[in-house]
Design a protein around this motif. Sequence first.
Motif, mmCIF file in Angstrom:
data_model
loop_
_atom_site.group_PDB
_atom_site.id
_atom_site.type_symbol
_atom_site.label_atom_id
_atom_site.label_comp_id
_atom_site.label_asym_id
_atom_site.label_seq_id
_atom_site.Cartn_x
_atom_site.Cartn_y
_atom_site.Cartn_z
ATOM 1 N N GLY A 150 0.100 -2.877 0.053
ATOM 2 C CA GLY A 150 1.378 -2.183 0.136
ATOM 3 C C GLY A 150 1.957 -1.983 -1.253
ATOM 4 N N TYR A 151 2.596 -0.822 -1.467
ATOM 5 C CA TYR A 151 3.214 -0.498 -2.758
ATOM 6 C C TYR A 151 4.631 0.043 -2.554
ATOM 7 C CZ TYR A 151 -1.401 -0.729 -5.051
ATOM 8 O OH TYR A 151 -2.612 -1.133 -5.546
ATOM 9 N N THR A 152 5.429 -0.070 -3.595
ATOM 10 C CA THR A 152 6.758 0.542 -3.620
ATOM 11 C C THR A 152 6.887 1.351 -4.908
ATOM 12 O OG1 THR A 152 7.851 -1.234 -4.861
ATOM 13 C CG2 THR A 152 7.692 -1.504 -2.463
ATOM 14 N N ASP A 153 8.007 2.064 -5.039
ATOM 15 C CA ASP A 153 8.289 2.675 -6.336
ATOM 16 C C ASP A 153 9.034 1.645 -7.186
ATOM 17 O OD1 ASP A 153 11.026 2.686 -5.662
ATOM 18 O OD2 ASP A 153 10.881 4.687 -4.774
ATOM 19 N N SER A 154 9.566 2.059 -8.321
ATOM 20 C CA SER A 154 10.188 1.102 -9.246
ATOM 21 C C SER A 154 11.663 0.861 -8.976
ATOM 22 C CB SER A 154 10.018 1.587 -10.689
ATOM 23 O OG SER A 154 10.678 2.834 -10.876
ATOM 24 N N TYR A 160 12.081 -8.214 -5.169
ATOM 25 C CA TYR A 160 12.398 -7.586 -3.887
ATOM 26 C C TYR A 160 11.319 -6.578 -3.507
ATOM 27 C CZ TYR A 160 14.818 -5.035 -0.231
ATOM 28 O OH TYR A 160 15.136 -4.448 0.959
ATOM 29 N N ASN A 161 10.888 -5.779 -4.472
ATOM 30 C CA ASN A 161 9.843 -4.787 -4.206
ATOM 31 C C ASN A 161 8.539 -5.455 -3.789
ATOM 32 O OD1 ASN A 161 11.433 -2.570 -4.722
ATOM 33 N ND2 ASN A 161 10.877 -2.457 -6.892
ATOM 34 N N LEU A 162 8.229 -6.581 -4.409
ATOM 35 C CA LEU A 162 7.006 -7.290 -4.061
ATOM 36 C C LEU A 162 7.058 -7.752 -2.603
ATOM 37 C CD1 LEU A 162 4.301 -8.438 -4.987
ATOM 38 C CD2 LEU A 162 5.516 -10.514 -5.710
ATOM 39 N N LYS A 163 8.188 -8.316 -2.207
ATOM 40 C CA LYS A 163 8.345 -8.780 -0.824
ATOM 41 C C LYS A 163 8.281 -7.614 0.155
ATOM 42 C CE LYS A 163 11.403 -11.432 2.208
ATOM 43 N NZ LYS A 163 12.679 -12.192 2.299
ATOM 44 N N LEU A 164 8.939 -6.512 -0.196
ATOM 45 C CA LEU A 164 8.950 -5.337 0.673
ATOM 46 C C LEU A 164 7.541 -4.767 0.836
ATOM 47 C CD1 LEU A 164 10.531 -3.255 2.313
ATOM 48 C CD2 LEU A 164 10.921 -1.975 0.179
ATOM 49 N N SER A 165 6.781 -4.741 -0.252
ATOM 50 C CA SER A 165 5.413 -4.209 -0.178
ATOM 51 C C SER A 165 4.536 -5.098 0.697
ATOM 52 C CB SER A 165 4.814 -4.080 -1.583
ATOM 53 O OG SER A 165 4.595 -5.345 -2.189
ATOM 54 N N GLU A 166 4.739 -6.401 0.630
ATOM 55 C CA GLU A 166 3.994 -7.330 1.479
ATOM 56 C C GLU A 166 4.323 -7.096 2.952
ATOM 57 O OE1 GLU A 166 5.295 -11.035 -0.099
ATOM 58 O OE2 GLU A 166 3.805 -11.076 -1.722
ATOM 59 N N GLN A 167 5.590 -6.881 3.236
ATOM 60 C CA GLN A 167 6.020 -6.645 4.616
ATOM 61 C C GLN A 167 5.449 -5.338 5.153
ATOM 62 O OE1 GLN A 167 10.263 -6.827 3.981
ATOM 63 N NE2 GLN A 167 10.367 -9.029 4.430
ATOM 64 N N ARG A 168 5.365 -4.341 4.308
ATOM 65 C CA ARG A 168 4.821 -3.053 4.746
ATOM 66 C C ARG A 168 3.328 -3.150 5.033
ATOM 67 N NH1 ARG A 168 8.197 1.194 0.806
ATOM 68 N NH2 ARG A 168 10.092 1.183 2.117
ATOM 69 N N ALA A 169 2.600 -3.849 4.180
ATOM 70 C CA ALA A 169 1.163 -4.033 4.428
ATOM 71 C C ALA A 169 0.956 -4.821 5.715
ATOM 72 C CB ALA A 169 0.517 -4.757 3.245
ATOM 73 N N ALA A 170 1.787 -5.847 5.932
ATOM 74 C CA ALA A 170 1.683 -6.660 7.142
ATOM 75 C C ALA A 170 2.005 -5.839 8.384
ATOM 76 C CB ALA A 170 2.625 -7.859 7.047
ATOM 77 N N ALA A 171 2.946 -4.915 8.271
ATOM 78 C CA ALA A 171 3.317 -4.066 9.404
ATOM 79 C C ALA A 171 2.146 -3.169 9.816
ATOM 80 C CB ALA A 171 4.533 -3.212 9.044
ATOM 81 N N VAL A 172 1.407 -2.673 8.834
ATOM 82 C CA VAL A 172 0.237 -1.830 9.120
ATOM 83 C C VAL A 172 -0.839 -2.657 9.817
ATOM 84 C CG1 VAL A 172 -1.621 -0.473 8.103
ATOM 85 C CG2 VAL A 172 0.707 -0.226 7.239
ATOM 86 N N LYS A 173 -1.095 -3.864 9.305
ATOM 87 C CA LYS A 173 -2.091 -4.736 9.936
ATOM 88 C C LYS A 173 -1.702 -5.061 11.372
ATOM 89 C CE LYS A 173 -4.078 -9.370 9.846
ATOM 90 N NZ LYS A 173 -4.188 -10.670 9.119
ATOM 91 N N SER A 194 3.626 -2.217 -8.923
ATOM 92 C CA SER A 194 2.511 -2.167 -9.874
ATOM 93 C C SER A 194 1.581 -1.009 -9.556
ATOM 94 C CB SER A 194 1.732 -3.479 -9.848
ATOM 95 O OG SER A 194 1.128 -3.669 -8.586
ATOM 96 N N ASP A 195 0.735 -0.664 -10.507
ATOM 97 C CA ASP A 195 -0.275 0.385 -10.353
ATOM 98 C C ASP A 195 0.295 1.724 -9.897
ATOM 99 O OD1 ASP A 195 -2.104 -1.573 -10.993
ATOM 100 O OD2 ASP A 195 -2.615 -1.996 -8.906
ATOM 101 N N PRO A 196 1.343 2.239 -10.516
ATOM 102 C CA PRO A 196 1.859 3.550 -10.083
ATOM 103 C C PRO A 196 0.817 4.643 -10.299
ATOM 104 C CG PRO A 196 2.794 2.945 -12.206
ATOM 105 C CD PRO A 196 2.050 1.735 -11.704
ATOM 106 N N ILE A 197 0.735 5.563 -9.352
ATOM 107 C CA ILE A 197 -0.203 6.677 -9.495
ATOM 108 C C ILE A 197 0.490 7.922 -10.037
ATOM 109 C CG2 ILE A 197 -1.809 5.827 -7.764
ATOM 110 C CD1 ILE A 197 -0.533 7.651 -5.728
#
Length: 232
Positions: A150-154, A160-173, A194-197
Motif C-alpha cells: 500500500g502507498y500514499t502520497d506525501s 500517519y501515511n505509513l499506518k494508512l498505507s498498511e491499512q489499505r494493503a490489509a483491506a485489499v487482502k 516512499s517510492d513515488p512514481i
Amino acid sequence: MSRKIIVTGLALAIFSGSILSSCESVKNTNKTQRGVAIGAAGGAILGGVLGNNIGKGGNGALGAVLGGVIGGVAGGVIGNKMDKQAREIDNALPGADVVRVGEGIKLVLGENAVRFDFNKSTLTAAAKANLDKLVKVFTEYPDTDIIIYGYTDSSGADDYNLKLSEQRAAAVKAYLSKKGLAASRFTTKGLGESDPIESNDTDAGRSKNRRVEFAITANEKMVEDAKKEGGK
C-alpha cells in the motif's frame, strides 16, 4: 492508458543465448547446464534493463519479484506461465499497469483501478468491482505467492501515511480472501509515501502515487513442478 514494460524470461534467454553461444565452454555443456548459464546472464541483463527503463519507484514489488528469481530451465518454465497470467490480468483489468519481469509480475493498481475515499482505507464499490476481476485470474493460478503493497502520497505526517498505507494493503487482502482466495497466499506491507512514481507537487502526481502494488511470484509448488518439467 496503462504503462507496461514486458521483460519475459524467453526474451532474456534468447538475448543471453546469443551471447553465450559464441563461447566454446558453453557449446560443450548439456541443455540443463546451458539453461543455468543463460539464467545467470539473464539476471544481469535484467538488472540493467530495469535500471534504464523503470526509473523511480517500484522498490517494493519490483524488489520482491527480482528476489524470487530461480533462473535456469525451471525459471524459463515459470516465466512462460507468468507470461500467460500477465496477459490474462491485462485483459481482465486494462486500467492496471502489468509489468512482466524475470519470473514474476509487478502489478500496479492506481486510483483508476483501486480507489479509496480520502483519508480512508475502506474500498469503494468501484475498487471491489475491479478486484473481483483479479479474483478470477488469481483463482486460475493458485501456485503463486502475492505481496500487496500500500502507498500514499506525501500529504500528511510520515507515520500517519505509513499506518494508512498498511491499512489499505490489509483491506485489499481481506477482500480478496473474503472472495475465496487463500489468505496464506498474501502478505501485506505498507510503504507510506516512499517510492513515488510521480511528483507529489501536483494533484495528478499525488493521485498516481496513491496506489496498491502486487508482487506475484512462484510458490514452492510451482518451483518444484517447474524443476521437474524442465528436467524432462
